[in-house]
Enzyme design. Structure first.
Site, PDB file in Angstrom:
ATOM      1  N   ASN A  88      60.000  24.398 -38.194  1.00 24.46           N
ATOM      2  CA  ASN A  88      59.547  23.060 -37.786  1.00 24.46           C
ATOM      3  C   ASN A  88      60.162  22.665 -36.458  1.00 24.46           C
ATOM      4  OD1 ASN A  88      58.287  23.139 -40.198  1.00 24.46           O
ATOM      5  ND2 ASN A  88      59.687  21.736 -41.251  1.00 24.46           N
ATOM      6  N   HIS A 105      60.907  27.866 -33.734  1.00 18.79           N
ATOM      7  CA  HIS A 105      59.730  27.580 -32.900  1.00 18.79           C
ATOM      8  C   HIS A 105      59.963  26.443 -31.914  1.00 18.79           C
ATOM      9  CE1 HIS A 105      57.053  29.619 -36.192  1.00 18.79           C
ATOM     10  NE2 HIS A 105      57.727  30.479 -35.460  1.00 18.79           N
TER      11      HIS A 105
HETATM   12  P1  OAD Z   1      51.603  26.042 -43.022  1.00 22.45           P
HETATM   13  O1  OAD Z   1      50.757  24.842 -42.769  1.00 22.45           O
HETATM   14  O2  OAD Z   1      51.026  27.384 -42.762  1.00 22.45           O
HETATM   15  O3  OAD Z   1      52.079  26.029 -44.546  1.00 22.45           O
HETATM   16  C1  OAD Z   1      52.568  24.865 -45.147  1.00 22.45           C
HETATM   17  C2  OAD Z   1      53.054  25.170 -46.549  1.00 22.45           C
HETATM   18  O4  OAD Z   1      53.622  23.965 -47.049  1.00 22.45           O
HETATM   19  C3  OAD Z   1      51.955  25.606 -47.524  1.00 22.45           C
HETATM   20  O5  OAD Z   1      52.407  26.728 -48.291  1.00 22.45           O
HETATM   21  C4  OAD Z   1      51.786  24.374 -48.410  1.00 22.45           C
HETATM   22  O6  OAD Z   1      51.384  24.690 -49.754  1.00 22.45           O
HETATM   23  C5  OAD Z   1      53.189  23.791 -48.384  1.00 22.45           C
HETATM   24  N1  OAD Z   1      53.283  22.361 -48.705  1.00 22.45           N
HETATM   25  C6  OAD Z   1      52.345  21.382 -48.587  1.00 22.45           C
HETATM   26  N2  OAD Z   1      52.847  20.200 -49.003  1.00 22.45           N
HETATM   27  C7  OAD Z   1      54.114  20.426 -49.387  1.00 22.45           C
HETATM   28  C8  OAD Z   1      55.167  19.606 -49.923  1.00 22.45           C
HETATM   29  N3  OAD Z   1      54.997  18.301 -50.146  1.00 22.45           N
HETATM   30  N4  OAD Z   1      56.350  20.182 -50.214  1.00 22.45           N
HETATM   31  C9  OAD Z   1      56.545  21.520 -50.009  1.00 22.45           C
HETATM   32  N5  OAD Z   1      55.596  22.339 -49.516  1.00 22.45           N
HETATM   33  C10 OAD Z   1      54.401  21.807 -49.220  1.00 22.45           C
HETATM   34  O7  OAD Z   1      52.964  25.799 -42.213  1.00 22.45           O
HETATM   35  P2  OAD Z   1      54.093  26.851 -41.770  1.00 22.45           P
HETATM   36  O8  OAD Z   1      54.191  27.990 -42.715  1.00 22.45           O
HETATM   37  O9  OAD Z   1      55.311  26.072 -41.480  1.00 22.45           O
HETATM   38  O10 OAD Z   1      53.952  27.419 -35.340  1.00 22.45           O
HETATM   39  O11 OAD Z   1      53.494  27.362 -40.396  1.00 22.45           O
HETATM   40  C11 OAD Z   1      54.225  28.264 -39.610  1.00 22.45           C
HETATM   41  C12 OAD Z   1      53.928  28.064 -38.155  1.00 22.45           C
HETATM   42  O12 OAD Z   1      52.520  28.078 -37.927  1.00 22.45           O
HETATM   43  C13 OAD Z   1      54.346  26.719 -37.594  1.00 22.45           C
HETATM   44  O13 OAD Z   1      55.707  26.674 -37.239  1.00 22.45           O
HETATM   45  C14 OAD Z   1      53.478  26.550 -36.385  1.00 22.45           C
HETATM   46  C15 OAD Z   1      52.174  27.026 -36.991  1.00 22.45           C
HETATM   47  O14 OAD Z   1      51.242  27.551 -36.108  1.00 22.45           O
HETATM   48  C16 OAD Z   1      53.649  27.150 -34.062  1.00 22.45           C
HETATM   49  O15 OAD Z   1      52.979  26.199 -33.723  1.00 22.45           O
HETATM   50  C17 OAD Z   1      54.214  28.125 -33.071  1.00 22.45           C
END
Ligand code: OAD
Length: 238
Positions: A88, A105
């Protein structure tokens, strides 16, 4: 000596603070073409669009507060040697009290040089009372000031210290990441064979690990409450 506890967090960690995730339905990448606003190529093609996209994200962040999940992560510093490795770009872990945070990131509240984004002399804090970057703003090296974000197509310099932290952990906890984006998603494979692993997410997450992972299928705040209790009662002595 305190046990070493490493969190690997993603957008879901901050969802309950009102920050949109990327790949859920209504995620940010449904509304914005990711390669236009979050890649180095996109920045070169249209710097104004990319700068405006992150100015908007920054203004939204300033209206958000850490949630209970962030606070419970920080509270574990009383009993554990805690490192947070986060994908994040928000500062909600720090605002909740976490003192050892690795941002893989980048950081939304920082700006840097377009020519030398990882030069420490060029990285500056963005004041919350004047949070916009504008075309024409200059970094220390005279180049256009840009958001301090690691975009697709760029190196991830913080992955090395993150790998060291994960490989030394007694406990690894993954929260709120779909584990779609590498190299962050590969971090779990560096965990020691003896490390205990937990995963908190309301939805099932596919991991590349064959390890035994204790899944807590809940949101970050409820999941962190359950984890805190589990750690208290588990036979992992503190
Ligand atoms: P994603 O949007 O890919 O995944 C979010 C995750 O959070 C999913 O598995 C959801 O099920 C979960 N989620 C949703 N609500 C939640 C809650 N209340 N509590 C816990 N979990 C919950 O996001 P990231 O995996 O962080 O990079 O994405 C990785 C990277 O992709 C980011 O850092 C960003 C993006 O492109 C860049 O911009 C370089």
């Amino acid at each position: 000596m305190k046990k070493k506890l490493v969190f690997i967090t993603g957008a879901g960690m901050s969802a309950e603070s009102g920050i949109r995730t990327f790949r859920d339905s209504n995620g940010l990448w449904e509304e914005y073409p990711v390669m236009k606003v979050a890649s180095i190529q996109g920045y070169h093609e249209d710097p104004e669009l990319v700068i405006r996209f992150y100015n908007d994200r920054r203004r939204q962040l300033l209206e958000c507060e850490p949630n209970e999940g962030h606070r419970l992560v920080a509270a574990l510093e009383n009993d554990y040697d805690v490192t947070v490795v986060t994908q994040n770009v928000d500062n909600l872990h720090e605002r909740a009290g976490s003192t050892n945070v690795i941002h893989l990131h980048g950081e939304l509240m920082k700006a840097t040089s377009s020519d030398n984004p990882n030069d420490p002399n060029c990285i500056v804090e963005i004041p919350s009372d004047n949070p916009g970057i504008h075309i024409g703003d200059k970094a220390n090296d005279g180049s256009q000031l840009r958001p301090f974000i690691v975009w697709f197509g760029e190196a991830v310099p913080k992955i090395e210290p993150a790998i060291i932290e994960v490989s030394q952990a007694d406990i690894v906890v993954i929260i709120g990441t779909s584990l779609n984006v590498y190299p962050a998603a590969g971090l779990i494979n560096y965990a020691n064979n003896d490390a205990k692993m937990y995963l908190i997410d309301p939805k099932p997450v596919k991991t590349s690990s064959l390890r035994d992972i204790h899944v807590i299928q809940k949101g970050a705040s409820e999941g962190m409450k359950e984890l805190t209790e589990l750690l208290k009662t588990s036979n992992t002595p503190q």
